[in-house]
Motif scaffolding. Structure first.
Motif, PDB file in Angstrom:
ATOM      1  N   PHE A   1       0.834  -1.197   0.000  1.00 23.71           N
ATOM      2  CA  PHE A   1       0.000   0.000   0.000  1.00 23.71           C
ATOM      3  C   PHE A   1       0.871   1.250   0.000  1.00 23.71           C
ATOM      4  CE2 PHE A   1      -2.365  -3.371   2.048  1.00 23.71           C
ATOM      5  CZ  PHE A   1      -3.598  -3.305   1.415  1.00 23.71           C
ATOM      6  N   ASN A   2       0.635   2.158  -0.951  1.00 27.58           N
ATOM      7  CA  ASN A   2       1.359   3.421  -1.028  1.00 27.58           C
ATOM      8  C   ASN A   2       0.341   4.551  -0.871  1.00 27.58           C
ATOM      9  OD1 ASN A   2       3.122   5.517  -1.511  1.00 27.58           O
ATOM     10  ND2 ASN A   2       3.272   5.137  -3.713  1.00 27.58           N
ATOM     11  N   LEU A   3       0.230   5.074   0.352  1.00 27.21           N
ATOM     12  CA  LEU A   3      -0.742   6.135   0.633  1.00 27.21           C
ATOM     13  C   LEU A   3      -0.423   7.409  -0.125  1.00 27.21           C
ATOM     14  CD1 LEU A   3      -1.224   5.738   4.474  1.00 27.21           C
ATOM     15  CD2 LEU A   3      -2.879   5.199   2.690  1.00 27.21           C
ATOM     16  N   LYS A   4      -1.473   8.084  -0.585  1.00 26.68           N
ATOM     17  CA  LYS A   4      -1.326   9.356  -1.299  1.00 26.68           C
ATOM     18  C   LYS A   4      -1.953  10.507  -0.516  1.00 26.68           C
ATOM     19  CE  LYS A   4       0.408   7.311  -4.960  1.00 26.68           C
ATOM     20  NZ  LYS A   4       1.667   7.632  -5.574  1.00 26.68           N
ATOM     21  N   VAL A   5      -2.572  10.192   0.639  1.00 30.95           N
ATOM     22  CA  VAL A   5      -3.241  11.202   1.466  1.00 30.95           C
ATOM     23  C   VAL A   5      -2.854  10.982   2.927  1.00 30.95           C
ATOM     24  CG1 VAL A   5      -5.240  11.496  -0.073  1.00 30.95           C
ATOM     25  CG2 VAL A   5      -5.297   9.727   1.717  1.00 30.95           C
ATOM     26  N   LYS A   6      -3.257  11.926   3.772  1.00 37.42           N
ATOM     27  CA  LYS A   6      -3.071  11.780   5.214  1.00 37.42           C
ATOM     28  C   LYS A   6      -4.342  12.275   5.895  1.00 37.42           C
ATOM     29  CE  LYS A   6      -0.850  16.219   5.594  1.00 37.42           C
ATOM     30  NZ  LYS A   6       0.318  16.988   5.424  1.00 37.42           N
ATOM     31  N   GLU A   7      -4.461  12.018   7.180  1.00 39.65           N
ATOM     32  CA  GLU A   7      -5.632  12.492   7.917  1.00 39.65           C
ATOM     33  C   GLU A   7      -5.743  14.001   7.777  1.00 39.65           C
ATOM     34  OE1 GLU A   7      -5.824  11.007  11.926  1.00 39.65           O
ATOM     35  OE2 GLU A   7      -5.564   8.940  11.249  1.00 39.65           O
ATOM     36  N   GLY A   8      -6.968  14.470   7.521  1.00 42.37           N
ATOM     37  CA  GLY A   8      -7.217  15.897   7.345  1.00 42.37           C
ATOM     38  C   GLY A   8      -7.209  16.346   5.896  1.00 42.37           C
ATOM     39  N   THR A   9      -6.754  15.497   4.970  1.00 44.21           N
ATOM     40  CA  THR A   9      -6.737  15.850   3.547  1.00 44.21           C
ATOM     41  C   THR A   9      -8.158  15.961   3.023  1.00 44.21           C
ATOM     42  OG1 THR A   9      -4.653  14.645   3.210  1.00 44.21           O
ATOM     43  CG2 THR A   9      -5.956  15.139   1.237  1.00 44.21           C
ATOM     44  N   LYS A  10      -8.454  17.047   2.317  1.00 46.94           N
ATOM     45  CA  LYS A  10      -9.744  17.214   1.629  1.00 46.94           C
ATOM     46  C   LYS A  10      -9.648  16.446   0.314  1.00 46.94           C
ATOM     47  CE  LYS A  10     -11.541  20.839   4.126  1.00 46.94           C
ATOM     48  NZ  LYS A  10     -12.039  20.305   5.359  1.00 46.94           N
ATOM     49  N   VAL A  11     -10.689  15.666   0.005  1.00 51.58           N
ATOM     50  CA  VAL A  11     -10.660  14.832  -1.188  1.00 51.58           C
ATOM     51  C   VAL A  11     -11.875  15.064  -2.079  1.00 51.58           C
ATOM     52  CG1 VAL A  11      -9.235  13.022  -0.123  1.00 51.58           C
ATOM     53  CG2 VAL A  11     -11.728  12.869   0.029  1.00 51.58           C
ATOM     54  N   THR A  12     -11.654  14.854  -3.371  1.00 58.72           N
ATOM     55  CA  THR A  12     -12.720  14.854  -4.366  1.00 58.72           C
ATOM     56  C   THR A  12     -12.565  13.572  -5.177  1.00 58.72           C
ATOM     57  OG1 THR A  12     -11.416  15.907  -6.117  1.00 58.72           O
ATOM     58  CG2 THR A  12     -12.561  17.388  -4.567  1.00 58.72           C
ATOM     59  N   LYS A  13     -13.429  13.382  -6.150  1.00 67.06           N
ATOM     60  CA  LYS A  13     -13.349  12.171  -6.973  1.00 67.06           C
ATOM     61  C   LYS A  13     -12.029  12.083  -7.734  1.00 67.06           C
ATOM     62  CE  LYS A  13     -15.610  14.101 -11.032  1.00 67.06           C
ATOM     63  NZ  LYS A  13     -16.644  13.944 -12.027  1.00 67.06           N
ATOM     64  N   GLU A  14     -11.337  13.203  -7.910  1.00 64.29           N
ATOM     65  CA  GLU A  14     -10.061  13.218  -8.622  1.00 64.29           C
ATOM     66  C   GLU A  14      -8.868  12.918  -7.717  1.00 64.29           C
ATOM     67  OE1 GLU A  14     -12.105  16.044  -8.976  1.00 64.29           O
ATOM     68  OE2 GLU A  14     -12.928  15.574 -10.945  1.00 64.29           O
ATOM     69  N   THR A  15      -9.105  12.763  -6.402  1.00 62.36           N
ATOM     70  CA  THR A  15      -8.021  12.555  -5.454  1.00 62.36           C
ATOM     71  C   THR A  15      -7.668  11.070  -5.356  1.00 62.36           C
ATOM     72  OG1 THR A  15      -8.875  14.412  -4.134  1.00 62.36           O
ATOM     73  CG2 THR A  15      -7.222  12.975  -3.100  1.00 62.36           C
ATOM     74  N   GLU A  16      -6.444  10.737  -5.770  1.00 62.26           N
ATOM     75  CA  GLU A  16      -5.959   9.377  -5.572  1.00 62.26           C
ATOM     76  C   GLU A  16      -5.634   9.236  -4.088  1.00 62.26           C
ATOM     77  OE1 GLU A  16      -2.639   6.208  -7.267  1.00 62.26           O
ATOM     78  OE2 GLU A  16      -2.320   8.359  -7.600  1.00 62.26           O
TER      79      GLU A  16
END
Length: 153
Positions: free
Chosen positions: A91-106
């Protein structure tokens, strides 16, 4: 009165086959014990956010990620079955806690061949843990990443 309450649009979190949660090979998910949802049988490594919101938690083993929407819907993305046993490998995370995400966010890149070589199911399970009485309607079939596959009102 909730006349102006916004509906939540659900998107395919990756390229592959979208199927009903009752088809998961794990009773915890297929019986909806954690909530209703759907499954992506992925055909590539990138997994994206299925809703707009904020990352609220990431399991230390990187196989489970939670998102909360603006309407307080709680969404759990659980990658694979028994993948907790891999202790984050693959697993290679691309986000962290608190990251705002949309459908385009890997949100994560997954080495699915590695999961398979370790005897793990590779289904990506998306669970809405606090739907309560709200109905969930998902379109099943082959989908492209970011394609709208359902809504929750």
């Amino acid at each position: 009165m909730n006349f102006f309450k916004k509906k939540t649009i659900i998107y395919s979190p990756g390229n592959g086959l979208i199927k009903s949660i009752d088809k998961v090979h794990d009773e915890l998910f297929s019986t909806k014990a954690l909530g209703d949802g759907f499954v992506l049988e992925p055909n590539e490594s990138s997994i994206f956010a299925p809703v707009e919101g904020t990352i609220t938690s990431i399991f230390p083993t990187k196989h489970a990620i939670s998102i909360k929407t603006a309407s307080n819907l709680e969404v759990l993305i659980h990658i694979g079955i028994d993948t907790v046993e891999l202790d984050g490998k693959g697993f290679n995370l691309k986000v962290k806690e608190g990251t705002k995400v949309t459908k385009e966010t890997e949100i994560v890149e997954v080495d699915f061949p590695f999961l398979e070589s370790n005897g793990k199911d590779t289904d990506v399970i998306v669970i809405f843990t606090n739907l309560k009485e709200k109905p969930l309607a998902i379109t099943e079939g082959l989908m492209k990443v970011n394609q709208e596959i359902g809504t929750i009102k």
